[in-house]
Design a protein around this motif. Sequence first.
Motif, short mmCIF file in Angstrom:
data_model
loop_
_atom_site.label_atom_id
_atom_site.label_comp_id
_atom_site.label_asym_id
_atom_site.label_seq_id
_atom_site.Cartn_x
_atom_site.Cartn_y
_atom_site.Cartn_z
N PRO A 194 0.84 -1.20 0.00
CA PRO A 194 0.00 0.00 0.00
C PRO A 194 0.88 1.25 0.00
CG PRO A 194 0.03 -0.99 2.17
CD PRO A 194 0.77 -1.93 1.25
N PRO A 195 0.34 2.38 -0.47
CA PRO A 195 1.13 3.61 -0.45
C PRO A 195 1.35 4.09 0.99
CG PRO A 195 -1.11 4.05 -1.15
CD PRO A 195 -0.96 2.56 -1.04
N HIS A 196 2.39 4.88 1.18
CA HIS A 196 2.67 5.42 2.51
C HIS A 196 1.60 6.42 2.91
CE1 HIS A 196 6.58 3.59 2.91
NE2 HIS A 196 6.85 3.93 1.66
N SER A 197 1.33 6.46 4.19
CA SER A 197 0.35 7.42 4.71
C SER A 197 1.06 8.75 4.99
CB SER A 197 -0.30 6.89 5.99
OG SER A 197 0.67 6.86 7.02
N PRO A 198 0.32 9.84 5.12
CA PRO A 198 0.94 11.13 5.43
C PRO A 198 1.71 11.09 6.76
CG PRO A 198 -1.32 11.46 4.70
CD PRO A 198 -1.11 9.98 4.84
N GLN A 199 1.28 10.28 7.70
CA GLN A 199 1.96 10.17 8.99
C GLN A 199 3.35 9.53 8.84
OE1 GLN A 199 -1.19 9.02 8.51
NE2 GLN A 199 -2.34 10.60 9.55
N ASP A 200 3.56 8.70 7.83
CA ASP A 200 4.85 8.05 7.62
C ASP A 200 5.95 9.07 7.33
OD1 ASP A 200 3.77 5.55 8.00
OD2 ASP A 200 3.47 5.17 5.87
N LYS A 201 5.61 10.19 6.71
CA LYS A 201 6.60 11.21 6.40
C LYS A 201 7.20 11.80 7.68
CE LYS A 201 4.61 12.56 2.00
NZ LYS A 201 3.99 13.63 1.22
N ASP A 202 6.40 11.90 8.73
CA ASP A 202 6.89 12.43 10.00
C ASP A 202 7.87 11.48 10.69
OD1 ASP A 202 5.29 14.63 9.59
OD2 ASP A 202 3.62 13.83 10.76
N GLU A 203 7.73 10.19 10.45
CA GLU A 203 8.55 9.19 11.10
C GLU A 203 9.89 8.99 10.41
OE1 GLU A 203 6.34 5.62 11.61
OE2 GLU A 203 4.72 6.62 12.64
#
Length: 61
Positions: A51-60
């Motif tokens: 699945p594509p990355h979620s917007p929260q993944d960018k913060d991590e």
Amino acid sequence: MSAGKKHGETQAKSQAETEAEKQHKERLDKALEEGLEETFPGSDPVNVTQPPHSPQDKDEI
């Protein structure tokens, strides 16, 4: 004579495309088989794609 050359080029291109499709299918089959082995026994079906990355993944990251 150029018509024969064009036919040969078209046939070679078709064979190359067929070989590429065959390799793609083999890669998918291998990924599916690996997924089945890693999740066995399991109740959920195997998903070959990620699945594509979620917007929260960018913060991590």
